[in-house]
Scaffold this motif. Structure first.
Motif, short mmCIF file in Angstrom:
data_model
loop_
_atom_site.label_atom_id
_atom_site.label_comp_id
_atom_site.label_asym_id
_atom_site.label_seq_id
_atom_site.Cartn_x
_atom_site.Cartn_y
_atom_site.Cartn_z
N PHE A 13 -2.86 4.93 -11.13
CA PHE A 13 -2.09 6.16 -10.64
C PHE A 13 -2.81 6.86 -9.37
O PHE A 13 -4.00 6.77 -9.42
CB PHE A 13 -1.31 7.04 -11.56
N PHE A 14 -1.87 7.21 -8.50
CA PHE A 14 -2.58 7.68 -7.29
C PHE A 14 -1.67 9.17 -7.06
O PHE A 14 -0.53 9.02 -6.75
CB PHE A 14 -2.36 6.75 -6.19
N ILE A 15 -2.24 10.34 -6.95
CA ILE A 15 -1.71 11.40 -6.84
C ILE A 15 -2.37 12.47 -6.05
O ILE A 15 -3.80 12.28 -5.76
CB ILE A 15 -1.43 12.20 -8.21
N ASP A 16 -1.47 13.41 -5.49
CA ASP A 16 -1.98 14.63 -4.67
C ASP A 16 -2.31 15.51 -5.41
O ASP A 16 -1.49 16.17 -5.87
CB ASP A 16 -1.30 14.74 -3.59
N ARG A 28 4.40 14.14 5.27
CA ARG A 28 3.94 12.73 4.76
C ARG A 28 3.71 11.72 5.77
O ARG A 28 2.71 11.01 5.21
CB ARG A 28 5.58 12.21 4.43
N TYR A 29 4.13 11.74 6.96
CA TYR A 29 3.75 10.85 8.15
C TYR A 29 2.45 11.19 9.03
O TYR A 29 2.10 10.51 9.81
CB TYR A 29 4.97 10.41 8.87
N GLY A 66 0.17 9.65 2.43
CA GLY A 66 2.04 9.85 2.70
C GLY A 66 2.38 8.47 3.02
O GLY A 66 3.58 8.39 2.79
N ARG A 67 1.51 7.53 3.64
CA ARG A 67 2.14 6.10 3.63
C ARG A 67 2.46 5.42 2.19
O ARG A 67 3.35 4.98 1.88
CB ARG A 67 0.80 5.11 4.14
N PHE A 68 1.38 5.65 1.42
CA PHE A 68 1.76 5.31 0.07
C PHE A 68 3.00 5.86 -0.43
O PHE A 68 3.81 5.20 -1.26
CB PHE A 68 0.26 5.59 -0.74
N GLU A 69 3.02 7.20 -0.53
CA GLU A 69 4.14 8.06 -1.03
C GLU A 69 5.65 7.51 -0.41
O GLU A 69 6.45 7.50 -1.28
CB GLU A 69 4.05 9.42 -1.03
N LEU A 83 -3.97 -1.51 -1.79
CA LEU A 83 -2.86 -0.91 -2.08
C LEU A 83 -1.79 -0.78 -1.13
O LEU A 83 -0.46 -1.06 -1.29
CB LEU A 83 -3.14 0.46 -2.61
N LEU A 84 -2.15 -0.62 0.36
CA LEU A 84 -1.35 -0.22 1.26
C LEU A 84 -0.64 -1.45 1.90
O LEU A 84 0.32 -1.54 2.38
CB LEU A 84 -1.61 0.85 2.19
#
Length: 290
Positions: free
Chosen positions: A82-85, A223-224, A117-120, A168-169
């Motif tokens: 998992f990857f979170i802010d 996000r971007y 932001g790219r991931f989300e 991941l990306l």
């Protein structure tokens, strides 16, 4: 660097390394804040946080658990990440029946929010990595570099974090379940990408995608990493640069085709974006074509 001890319900193999990055690393690299490996002998209430200026990337090595994030609850199984802010409210805890083992890194950096932001925009916070062994090795190497703390450790750590984020990306996630519909911000992003040569207003986007103007303007930038207008300008200038290098179109034709009615305005925007005039850009880059 500081090693923390764990309570008795943690396996003795558990390890936490708190890492204080240098000012240079904070300015230029992905820098580590904390990393470690924990293995529970029995579950505990878990972790609940918010307003932490950090990003958390974790791998469930064994067992199971759950993550609460963004108003949703996600089950976690061995092999998932998992990857979170961590600025946002979140909590995670191990299953009581299957206590977990977990690798994690807390990190930040100048481009961390943009990368997140790219991931989300494309993925859910919980995902199944394409190469689990690569992820486990990378976490272990980050822990080792943090413990060694030599002159090259921060650069090695940044490279390892970059490798995880690139993995991941750059690679599409495996099709574990039907894709969820793209959210409103992603749809706005797609729309601008497809119609960047046209006049696009905030009012138009708000009405088309049923988003408040305030939410749209603020959340798109978050996000971007660019405002709506900056993103459209980015697309226009990128297209113009291709034409300057690979076509014989005049500046007036290029400016008009990418959405600028005035050549002088196109020239000003190009210079402000690239730091040199459009004709100079064409001269420099065309002369380098071999």
């Amino acid at each position: 660097m500081q090693l923390d001890r764990f309570p008795a319900y943690y396996d003795p193999s558990s390890l936490r390394v708190i890492f204080t990055a240098t000012p240079a690393a904070k300015q230029h690299l992905f820098y580590l804040q904390e990393t470690g490996y924990l293995k529970l002998l029995k579950s505990h209430p878990g972790t609940q946080r918010r307003d932490l200026d950090s990003f958390l990337l974790a791998l469930v090595a064994e067992g199971a658990g759950r993550l609460k994030y963004g108003g949703r609850e996600y089950p976690l199984q061995a092999g998932q990440c998992f990857f979170i802010d961590c600025n946002r409210r979140h909590s995670y805890e191990s299953s009581s029946r299957e206590p977990w083992a977990l690798y994690w890194i807390h990190f930040n950096g100048p481009s961390a929010r943009w990368m997140y932001g790219r991931f989300e925009a494309e993925q859910e916070p919980v995902f199944l990595p394409a190469r689990p062994d690569f992820w486990a090795r990378s976490f272990s190497r980050i822990i080792g570099a943090a413990q060694s703390r030599d002159n090259g450790s921060e650069i090695r750590i940044s490279g390892l974090i970059t490798g995880l984020l690139t993995e991941l990306l750059a690679a599409p996630p495996p099709p574990a379940q039907p894709s969820a519909p793209r959210d409103g911000l992603a749809q706005v992003h797609d729309y601008i990408t497809e119609h960047f040569t046209q006049v696009i207003t905030l009012d138009e986007l708000s009405a088309r995608f049923f988003l408040s103007k305030f939410h749209l303007a603020r959340s798109f930038k978050e996000r971007y990493g660019l405002t709506l207008m900056e993103y459209q300008t980015h697309l226009r200038i990128n297209w113009a640069k291709q034409q300057l290098r690979y076509s014989d179109l005049s500046l007036e034709e290029i400016g008009e085709r990418c959405g600028y009615k005035s050549q002088s305005y196109f020239s000003r925007v190009f210079r402000r974006t690239e730091g040199l005039g459009a004709l100079e850009y064409r001269r420099r880059w065309q002369s380098k074509e071999g």
